[in-house]
Design an enzyme around this catalytic site. Structure first.
Site, PDB file in Angstrom:
ATOM      1  NE  ARG A   1      34.191  25.056  30.358  1.00 30.40           N
ATOM      2  CZ  ARG A   1      33.148  25.867  30.281  1.00 30.40           C
ATOM      3  NH1 ARG A   1      31.910  25.399  30.256  1.00 30.40           N
ATOM      4  NH2 ARG A   1      33.318  27.168  30.254  1.00 30.40           N
TER       5      ARG A   1
ATOM      6  CB  THR B   1      23.893  26.020  32.495  1.00 29.16           C
ATOM      7  OG1 THR B   1      24.833  26.731  31.716  1.00 29.16           O
ATOM      8  CG2 THR B   1      24.664  25.182  33.502  1.00 29.16           C
TER       9      THR B   1
ATOM     10  CB  THR C   1      26.754  24.503  30.198  1.00 28.36           C
ATOM     11  OG1 THR C   1      26.214  25.685  29.623  1.00 28.36           O
ATOM     12  CG2 THR C   1      28.247  24.463  29.924  1.00 28.36           C
TER      13      THR C   1
ATOM     14  CG  ASN D   1      28.050  29.753  26.988  1.00 27.73           C
ATOM     15  OD1 ASN D   1      27.869  30.009  28.187  1.00 27.73           O
ATOM     16  ND2 ASN D   1      28.612  30.607  26.174  1.00 27.73           N
TER      17      ASN D   1
ATOM     18  CD  GLU E   1      30.247  25.925  27.280  1.00 29.37           C
ATOM     19  OE1 GLU E   1      29.928  26.803  28.088  1.00 29.37           O
ATOM     20  OE2 GLU E   1      29.446  25.090  26.824  1.00 29.37           O
TER      21      GLU E   1
ATOM     22  CG  ASP F   1      31.914  30.138  29.098  1.00 35.77           C
ATOM     23  OD1 ASP F   1      31.296  31.219  29.188  1.00 35.77           O
ATOM     24  OD2 ASP F   1      31.423  29.055  29.451  1.00 35.77           O
TER      25      ASP F   1
ATOM     26  CB  SER G   1      33.358  26.578  33.565  1.00 29.15           C
ATOM     27  OG  SER G   1      32.028  26.295  33.912  1.00 29.15           O
ATOM     28  CB  SER G   2      30.369  30.287  36.467  1.00 30.37           C
ATOM     29  OG  SER G   2      31.016  31.466  36.069  1.00 30.37           O
TER      30      SER G   2
ATOM     31  N   GLY H   1      25.133  31.030  34.573  1.00 34.44           N
ATOM     32  CA  GLY H   1      26.386  31.777  34.390  1.00 34.44           C
ATOM     33  C   GLY H   1      27.037  32.058  35.743  1.00 34.44           C
TER      34      GLY H   1
HETATM   35  O1  DON Z   1      30.506  27.349  32.014  1.00 33.47           O
HETATM   36  C1  DON Z   1      29.991  28.439  32.242  1.00 33.47           C
HETATM   37  O2  DON Z   1      30.299  29.149  33.168  1.00 33.47           O
HETATM   38  C2  DON Z   1      28.865  28.924  31.335  1.00 33.47           C
HETATM   39  N1  DON Z   1      28.994  28.306  30.043  1.00 33.47           N
HETATM   40  C3  DON Z   1      27.555  28.619  31.983  1.00 33.47           C
HETATM   41  C4  DON Z   1      26.391  29.145  31.178  1.00 33.47           C
HETATM   42  C5  DON Z   1      25.114  29.154  31.908  1.00 33.47           C
HETATM   43  O3  DON Z   1      25.026  28.830  33.062  1.00 33.47           O
HETATM   44  C6  DON Z   1      23.930  29.616  31.132  1.00 33.47           C
HETATM   45  N2  DON Z   1      22.770  29.768  31.945  1.00 33.47           N
HETATM   46  N3  DON Z   1      21.881  29.258  32.362  1.00 33.47           N
END
Ligand code: DON
Length: 577
Positions: free
Chosen positions: A110, A389, A407, A409, A428, A431, A460-461, A482
């Site tokens: 990350r 992502t 990702t 983001n 990022e 987040d 993060s998700s 997300g």
């Molecule tokens: O890490 C995370 O949770 C976000 N940066 C993820 C972003 C994301 O999935 C964007 N969509 N497709």
């Protein structure tokens, strides 16, 4: 709990019925089944799946294929992920013939907050400072993480695994509607405020072709090919200390950003034990914090278990299923908001959040006929959206498996590109909890534990997940989208393991999402059964439709072979042999 799976003929026979039952507002494209004898890659772009499959066919293992897939995604989905971003990889190494037991590892690459950034970094700055421009960028981790994985778990050399990505960047790739939509979104942001071109000019010209793109166009990216050639030759040095580092620092200086040469040279991959949870006959191997995915999914599964919800008690996507799963999501996302952040900086009470007594209490608090106010969920808290992502899943012929989510983001990240090297830098930093109490781009409210600090990784998700039975991978899964990553991955796993859907059906049927706040159940625009939506509203839930419910890439392994499914919501196609 019914953890059993129907035999293959029964499952195939059930497909037609399921597709009819799942009737859709916008009919899901009829995704074909993809079953391979030896190994497969399910990525969200056909060229990326093929890059990994090419390496599998050469004799590479799942990690070699994962690294090839990821570098190719950097070229073909430059708005989703890539060398300007970061990610998580969960690896299952099977037991060896010489008696060495199987093992699992989680690689955390990350992005980190730059050294000069503190908790107040965004106070007093423009409202979009954590999303657009140099202050939005975290120190990228992808190159370090991928090369670490290759060196410690792969079998091939850098030149071999980077070759497909370099070829695709130089010879070109065909863009799809998803790429064009991402370009359009950048155009809209620039139209809203043309001063954004000061940051976004390079990405707009180089990766978006100034908006002059149509599905079916063939694009090349010779500048990113140059970056990849340097990485193939000089390894992480090229990115973190060599010419690419110099170019990043140069952009930062010109745009007033905080990332320094020392931040790049100091980036470290974190290698850790995955989070594990027993569920039915399975062991779920998931990403620990700073991912929220593992804890949140295991809490939801634990609550469902205690409510006796499964395929024996509910029909797929019926009112009871949606209500009880949404209630479990509300508890888990409330705890996500309150407790989760980077464990290198704050004490994350993982054991307490997954303790049997705690999940007993959360399940006991759920009513089958009504829903509560947000403050009734999780442990209670007094503090109170997307596109960038990419997830892919890999299984090789030895049973080695990789779940990897990466990702930058939001679409094209910070919109800040790296001239000369053809890639976008992540955003990022959004987040983190940038302004206490305020929601991030995904509407997620997060606590002060997730405030930026030098070297800290934002919550993060991303939820790369491997489900084992008897020490053998049954499912390798994850998603983009997300917070919908967590709920989409979980529902798709349940579709396979509870409702016996083959992967290409499990991925395509409509999904729903609840993230505690906003206090609302979001239904996939594919959802046709308005009766269920009305019934769920009748229980007291606010309901809404949304186009994006995440994009899941999943592999299921059974006696018939390696079944790979890429979500048509993003236009991916799996590959294998
Ligand atoms: O890490 C995370 O949770 C976000 N940066 C993820 C972003 C994301 O999935 C964007 N969509 N497709």
């Amino acid at each position: 709990m019914n953890g059993g799976r129907a035999s293959l003929p029964v499952r195939i026979a059930s497909i037609a019925v399921l597709v009819l039952l799942a009737g859709c507002r916008v009919a899901p494209p009829a995704a074909p089944a993809h079953v391979f004898a030896h190994g497969a890659v399910a990525a969200d772009h056909p060229a990326a799946s093929e890059a990994g499959a090419e390496v599998l066919r050469l004799g590479g293992n799942a990690v070699d294929a994962a690294v090839a897939t990821s570098f190719c995604l950097s070229v073909v989905r430059p708005y989703s992920c890539g060398i300007g971003g970061g990610g998580f990889m969960v690896i299952h190494v099977p037991a060896a013939a010489d008696g060495r037991p199987s093992r699992q590892v989680a690689i955390n690459y990350r992005e980190t907050a730059p050294g000069a950034v503190g908790p107040d970094a965004f106070v007093g700055r423009a409202a979009d400072a954590s999303r657009i421009g140099a202050h939005a960028v975290g120190v990228p981790g992808s190159v370090a993480g991928l090369l670490y994985a290759l060196e410690h778990f792969g079998t091939l050399d850098r030149e071999t695994v980077l070759a497909p990505a370099i070829r695709v960047a130089e010879e070109g790739f065909v863009i799809d509607a998803h790429y064009v939509a991402a370009v359009k979104a950048v155009g809209t942001k620039i139209d809203e405020d043309p001063r954004r071109l000061d940051d976004a000019g390079y990405v707009w010209r180089e990766l978006c072709h100034a908006g002059d793109v149509r599905p079916g166009d063939r694009l090349t990216n010779p500048r990113q090919a140059r970056a990849l050639r340097l990485i193939a030759r000089d390894g992480a040095f090229a990115f973190y200390r060599g010419p690419i580092a110099d170019a990043i620092v140069d952009v930062m200086k010109r745009r007033g950003g905080p990332i320094t040469a020392a931040d790049l040279a100091g980036y470290r991959v974190d290698v850790t034990a995955p989070l594990r949870g027993r569920w039915s006959d399975y062991e779920v191997v998931a990403m620990p914090p700073p991912s929220s995915g593992g804890i949140t999914m295991l809490q939801i599964l634990g609550i469902l278990d205690r409510l006796d919800v499964d395929a024996a008690t509910t029909d797929h996507n019926d009112t009871e299923y949606v209500h009880l799963l949404a209630e479990a999501m509300k508890h888990a996302f409330a705890d996500r908001s309150r407790w989760l952040a980077d464990p290198a900086f704050v004490d994350v009470p993982t054991g307490d959040l997954l303790a049997a007594e705690y999940l007993d209490a959360r399940a006991a608090a759920i009513s089958r006929t009504s829903t509560g106010a947000p403050m009734d969920y999780g442990t209670g808290t007094d503090h109170l959206e997307d596109g960038g992502t990419s997830h892919f899943s890999v299984v090789d012929r030895t049973g080695m498996a990789v779940a990897c989510t990466e990702t930058i983001n939001l679409r094209f990240g910070s919109l800040l590109g790296v001239p000369g090297f053809g890639f976008a830098l992540n955003n990022e930093m959004d987040d983190f909890t940038t302004i206490p109490g305020a929601a991030n781009a995904f509407g997620l409210r997060q606590s002060d534990r997730n405030l930026p600090e030098p070297g800290k990784r934002p919550l993060s998700s991303m939820s790369p997940t491997i489900v084992l039975r008897d020490d053998v991978p049954v499912i390798v899964a994850g998603a983009s989208g997300g917070p919908r990553i967590i709920t989409g991955t979980l529902q798709t796993i349940l579709n396979c393991l509870w409702y016996d859907m083959p992967p290409h059906v499990a991925v395509e049927v409509p999904r729903f999402h609840h993230q505690w706040m906003p206090d609302r159940v979001y239904f996939d625009e594919r959802w046709a059964d308005t009766g269920v939506i009305d019934d769920v509203a009748g229980i007291g839930h606010e309901t809404a439709r949304r186009v994006s419910v995440g994009e899941v890439q999943l592999i299921l392994v059974d006696d018939a072979g390696v079944h790979a499914a890429s979500d048509t919501r993003k236009g991916g196609v799996p590959a294998g042999y």
